[in-house]
Design an enzyme around this catalytic site. Structure first.
Site, PDB file in Angstrom:
ATOM      1  N   GLU A  72     -73.207  73.197  26.256  1.00  0.00           N
ATOM      2  CA  GLU A  72     -73.004  72.343  27.430  1.00  0.00           C
ATOM      3  C   GLU A  72     -74.368  72.008  28.028  1.00  0.00           C
ATOM      4  OE1 GLU A  72     -70.509  70.711  29.313  1.00  0.00           O
ATOM      5  OE2 GLU A  72     -72.344  70.138  30.367  1.00  0.00           O
ATOM      6  N   GLU A 384     -55.091  53.809  43.719  1.00  0.00           N
ATOM      7  CA  GLU A 384     -55.170  55.034  44.507  1.00  0.00           C
ATOM      8  C   GLU A 384     -55.629  54.664  45.918  1.00  0.00           C
ATOM      9  OE1 GLU A 384     -58.140  57.258  42.396  1.00  0.00           O
ATOM     10  OE2 GLU A 384     -58.999  58.097  44.205  1.00  0.00           O
ATOM     11  N   HIS A 467     -63.567  56.137  34.562  1.00  0.00           N
ATOM     12  CA  HIS A 467     -62.660  56.515  33.466  1.00  0.00           C
ATOM     13  C   HIS A 467     -63.040  55.845  32.146  1.00  0.00           C
ATOM     14  CE1 HIS A 467     -59.310  56.831  36.812  1.00  0.00           C
ATOM     15  NE2 HIS A 467     -60.203  57.789  36.914  1.00  0.00           N
ATOM     16  N   ASN A 505     -54.855  57.683  36.166  1.00  0.00           N
ATOM     17  CA  ASN A 505     -56.027  58.544  36.023  1.00  0.00           C
ATOM     18  C   ASN A 505     -55.856  59.385  34.749  1.00  0.00           C
ATOM     19  OD1 ASN A 505     -54.946  58.070  38.760  1.00  0.00           O
ATOM     20  ND2 ASN A 505     -56.992  58.661  39.344  1.00  0.00           N
TER      21      ASN A 505
HETATM   22  P1  FAE Z   1     -65.731  65.469  30.186  1.00  0.00           P
HETATM   23  O1  FAE Z   1     -64.840  66.116  31.154  1.00  0.00           O
HETATM   24  O2  FAE Z   1     -66.580  64.336  30.640  1.00  0.00           O
HETATM   25  O3  FAE Z   1     -66.680  66.596  29.562  1.00  0.00           O
HETATM   26  C1  FAE Z   1     -67.723  66.318  28.665  1.00  0.00           C
HETATM   27  C2  FAE Z   1     -68.769  67.411  28.787  1.00  0.00           C
HETATM   28  O4  FAE Z   1     -69.703  67.280  27.705  1.00  0.00           O
HETATM   29  C3  FAE Z   1     -69.593  67.344  30.083  1.00  0.00           C
HETATM   30  O5  FAE Z   1     -69.584  68.599  30.708  1.00  0.00           O
HETATM   31  C4  FAE Z   1     -70.997  66.940  29.608  1.00  0.00           C
HETATM   32  O6  FAE Z   1     -72.037  67.481  30.383  1.00  0.00           O
HETATM   33  C5  FAE Z   1     -71.022  67.513  28.181  1.00  0.00           C
HETATM   34  N1  FAE Z   1     -71.967  66.800  27.308  1.00  0.00           N
HETATM   35  C6  FAE Z   1     -72.090  65.469  27.152  1.00  0.00           C
HETATM   36  N2  FAE Z   1     -73.056  65.173  26.234  1.00  0.00           N
HETATM   37  C7  FAE Z   1     -73.563  66.377  25.814  1.00  0.00           C
HETATM   38  C8  FAE Z   1     -74.600  66.730  24.912  1.00  0.00           C
HETATM   39  N3  FAE Z   1     -75.288  65.805  24.227  1.00  0.00           N
HETATM   40  N4  FAE Z   1     -74.880  68.041  24.736  1.00  0.00           N
HETATM   41  C9  FAE Z   1     -74.175  68.995  25.413  1.00  0.00           C
HETATM   42  N5  FAE Z   1     -73.194  68.701  26.299  1.00  0.00           N
HETATM   43  C10 FAE Z   1     -72.873  67.399  26.495  1.00  0.00           C
HETATM   44  O7  FAE Z   1     -64.948  64.952  28.913  1.00  0.00           O
HETATM   45  N6  FAE Z   1     -59.621  61.592  36.187  1.00  0.00           N
HETATM   46  C11 FAE Z   1     -58.376  61.914  36.606  1.00  0.00           C
HETATM   47  O8  FAE Z   1     -57.449  62.026  35.806  1.00  0.00           O
HETATM   48  N7  FAE Z   1     -58.144  62.111  37.952  1.00  0.00           N
HETATM   49  C12 FAE Z   1     -59.112  61.967  38.898  1.00  0.00           C
HETATM   50  O9  FAE Z   1     -58.862  62.172  40.092  1.00  0.00           O
HETATM   51  C13 FAE Z   1     -60.421  61.599  38.459  1.00  0.00           C
HETATM   52  N8  FAE Z   1     -61.425  61.407  39.352  1.00  0.00           N
HETATM   53  C14 FAE Z   1     -62.697  61.178  38.893  1.00  0.00           C
HETATM   54  C15 FAE Z   1     -63.743  61.088  39.811  1.00  0.00           C
HETATM   55  C16 FAE Z   1     -65.054  60.938  39.355  1.00  0.00           C
HETATM   56  C17 FAE Z   1     -66.185  60.826  40.342  1.00  0.00           C
HETATM   57  C18 FAE Z   1     -65.313  60.878  37.965  1.00  0.00           C
HETATM   58  C19 FAE Z   1     -66.720  60.729  37.447  1.00  0.00           C
HETATM   59  C20 FAE Z   1     -64.276  60.958  37.053  1.00  0.00           C
HETATM   60  C21 FAE Z   1     -62.974  61.106  37.501  1.00  0.00           C
HETATM   61  N9  FAE Z   1     -61.910  61.220  36.603  1.00  0.00           N
HETATM   62  C22 FAE Z   1     -60.644  61.470  37.062  1.00  0.00           C
HETATM   63  C23 FAE Z   1     -62.133  61.102  35.154  1.00  0.00           C
HETATM   64  C24 FAE Z   1     -62.061  62.456  34.418  1.00  0.00           C
HETATM   65  O10 FAE Z   1     -62.847  63.417  35.083  1.00  0.00           O
HETATM   66  C25 FAE Z   1     -62.541  62.257  32.975  1.00  0.00           C
HETATM   67  O11 FAE Z   1     -61.688  61.311  32.368  1.00  0.00           O
HETATM   68  C26 FAE Z   1     -62.513  63.547  32.173  1.00  0.00           C
HETATM   69  O12 FAE Z   1     -63.347  64.518  32.739  1.00  0.00           O
HETATM   70  C27 FAE Z   1     -62.949  63.290  30.740  1.00  0.00           C
HETATM   71  O13 FAE Z   1     -62.697  64.460  29.987  1.00  0.00           O
HETATM   72  P2  FAE Z   1     -63.390  64.700  28.594  1.00  0.00           P
HETATM   73  O14 FAE Z   1     -62.814  65.929  28.002  1.00  0.00           O
HETATM   74  O15 FAE Z   1     -63.350  63.443  27.820  1.00  0.00           O
END
Ligand code: FAE
Length: 527
Positions: A72, A384, A467, A505
């Site tokens: 990570e 939302e 998203h 979401n």
């Molecule tokens: P994610 O959760 O993004 O995790 C990927 C991980 O990989 C991260 O910890 C990175 O640091 C790590 N990473 C990336 N590149 C590398 C690398 N080269 N080497 C090592 N580590 C790495 O992936 N979604 C909802 O359903 N409800 C909500 O209320 C909502 N609110 C949101 C509010 C904000 C401000 C944001 C930014 C997003 C929100 N989302 C929401 C979207 C949701 O958090 C997002 O779709 C998921 O977190 C994506 O999940 P993944 O497993 O794809």
């Protein structure tokens, strides 16, 4: 490796790792990058990224008896002991290696350069926000845990058995993630939810239907916050830079359970730079170990027999397209296609009830309501009713809309700039703009208020994306369970599997698809 080299590397590696989390700022002077120590490691099962896809994969593999190492790039906040900061008082957790905040608006705050929880990648017509740290997006998101409409799920993901998802995987992940719903009595009396009451009341007056939105924030905890029995978090302006209490993030459920098996090793502040596919079907990862200033401390070459890419949509696409462009691994023409912003479109209304009380001084950071206009054939959208926790009554309502993505984009890698190219412009968001104009006009006509020119240029934020989805779509760029085309031991399990849109979401769907993929991968490939 001789003994002297081993001791030097251990001192710089293990020592640096320990100190990196805690005293990063004290170690500004490190050797130039070419002189960094390089250590080589061989590990059976590696997962890149600790967000939803990664956390689910880790737990199920560990439960099946397999040892797993997660890499990570962000910090393990829970272990570091460094608190998260609130939106009106941003500190270390606010921004990934920036000196100014990077929220969608009001970036008037300076912050210390630190491996913060919120990152943003800027493209000409688009800004994409992402979570960084152990727990990925769960650290920064609003916790809204929404099940997609079944007919839309079927429409965008016909390759998946919707019966199985709605009877098995969605119920399973709601339980694992701790999804709950706010109590209506509490909602009606809580002064921090005036923005939501006003938002719903005005939507009804304009003829729109509203819905209650489930969340992973523990609403019983919030009720205690309100009574001042416990430290405040949602009611103290904490959310997109992390919550110190209340929000049940992945480090408290999936990752915690996986660690409890004794089979999981999480290496934080480890950024994977490239992936090379070896002749024996293993993968060698080039990894930079950084401190909390972002300064490289060491390099690692990690060879994995099985590799799960769960770096989030943008992280996964960046690693795959970059490594392919450098001829380190092969991908096919499907990679990078069918990318979308999940129809994200921000808008708002100013001067809302300005003369009769506005939207309230205090806003809980956790959204609980939405306008559901999805069935309207001319203007299908969900929005939302979002808080605006600025600590004053700005008489403004903020909306994060989710629309269909009629025209998907695609992502490529530019060898010259060394960055991803996002093929996405105003033509991709034209329908979304029409929906936003329709919604705001209809609301203002009945309720008063103006376009949100105070927060967005012209009142509409077409470039705001929370998203990002797609690019490694399940059944197209991968097989039916996330195995990348042309590979035997490389899997993608994150938001990039969903073809650019899911209508709500997305994290609940990402988690459900991850459960489905890893269950089948374990059955087929981890005998
Ligand atoms: P994610 O959760 O993004 O995790 C990927 C991980 O990989 C991260 O910890 C990175 O640091 C790590 N990473 C990336 N590149 C590398 C690398 N080269 N080497 C090592 N580590 C790495 O992936 N979604 C909802 O359903 N409800 C909500 O209320 C909502 N609110 C949101 C509010 C904000 C401000 C944001 C930014 C997003 C929100 N989302 C929401 C979207 C949701 O958090 C997002 O779709 C998921 O977190 C994506 O999940 P993944 O497993 O794809």
């Amino acid at each position: 490796m001789d003994r002297k080299t081993f001791i030097q590397l251990s001192a710089m590696g293990t020592g640096a790792l320990f100190f990196s989390s805690f005293f990063g700022n004290l170690f500004a002077k490190t050797p130039p990058i070419g002189e960094l120590p390089v250590t080589e490691h061989s590990i059976e099962n590696v997962i890149i990224g600790t967000g939803y896809g990664g956390a689910v994969s880790a737990l199920r593999l560990c439960e099946a008896g397999h040892k797993v190492t997660m890499l990570e790039m962000g910090l393990n906040w829970g272990k570091s002991g460094i608190p998260f900061s609130a939106m009106r008082n941003p500190n270390e957790s606010a921004a990934w290696l920036r000196t100014r905040t990077i929220a969608p608006f009001m970036n008037i705050f300076s912050v210390p350069k630190f491996t913060g929880t919120l990152d943003r990648w800027d493209f000409p017509e688009l800004k994409i926000w992402m979570g960084r740290g152990v727990g990925g997006g769960s650290l920064v998101n609003g916790g809204m845990a929404v099940t997609p409409k079944r007919n839309y799920f079927q429409e965008v993901l016909p390759q998946l058995d919707s019966e199985l998802f709605y009877s098995k995987y969605f119920p399973l992940v709601k339980k694992e993630l701790g999804v709950n719903v706010i109590d209506e009595d509490f909602l009606n009396k809580c002064s921090f939810y005036k923005f939501n009451r006003v938002g719903e009341e005005e939507a009804h007056k304009a003829g729109f239907k509203t819905i209650r939105v489930p969340n992973v924030y523990d609403f019983k905890y919030m009720e205690r916050e309100y009574r001042n029995e416990v430290p405040r978090s949602a009611l103290a302006g904490e959310v997109i830079y992390g919550n110190n209490h209340g929000k049940v993030t992945l480090d408290k459920n999936y990752l915690k359970k996986a660690e409890d098996t004794g089979k999981l090793n999480i290496l934080d502040l480890h950024k994977v730079e490239h992936i090379t596919h070896n002749a024996d079907d293993s993968y060698t990862l080039e990894v930079t170990v950084i401190n909390t200033d972002g300064i490289p401390l060491a390099k690692k070459k990690i060879t994995a027999k099985k590799l799960i890419l769960a770096a989030g949509t943008m992280g996964t696409l960046d690693l795959l397209l970059r490594s392919a462009a450098e001829n380190r691994l092969k991908t096919d023409e499907n990679l990078g296609k069918n990318w979308g912003n999940n129809g994200n479109f921000m808008t708002g209304r100013n001067f809302v009830k300005a003369f009769t009380g506005g939207t309230g001084v205090q806003h809980s950071t956790i959204p609980v309501g939405g306008v559901d206009n999805w069935e309207d054939a001319n203007h299908p959208f969900f929005t939302e009713i979002a808080p605006l926790p600025m600590g004053m009554n700005v008489a403004t309502t903020l909306y994060l809309m989710i629309n269909r993505v009629k025209k998907p984009g695609h992502v490529t890698f530019d060898k010259v700039t060394g960055r991803l190219d996002m093929h996405w412009d105003k033509t991709n968001t034209a329908e979304m703009l029409k929906n936003a104009q329709y919604f705001v006009r209809k609301m203002n006509k009945v309720n008063g208020g103006t376009r949100s020119h105070m927060i967005f240029h012209n009142g509409f934020g077409a470039d705001v994306c929370y998203h990002p989805l797609g690019g490694a779509v399940i059944g197209k760029a991968t097989d039916s369970y996330g195995k990348l085309n042309g590979h035997n031991n490389l899997y993608v399990i994150d938001g990039s599997l969903i073809p650019g849109t899911i209508g709500v979401n997305p994290f609940l769907t990402i988690t459900a698809i991850a459960e489905y993929c890893i269950e089948n991968i374990i059955k087929k490939d981890f005998t």
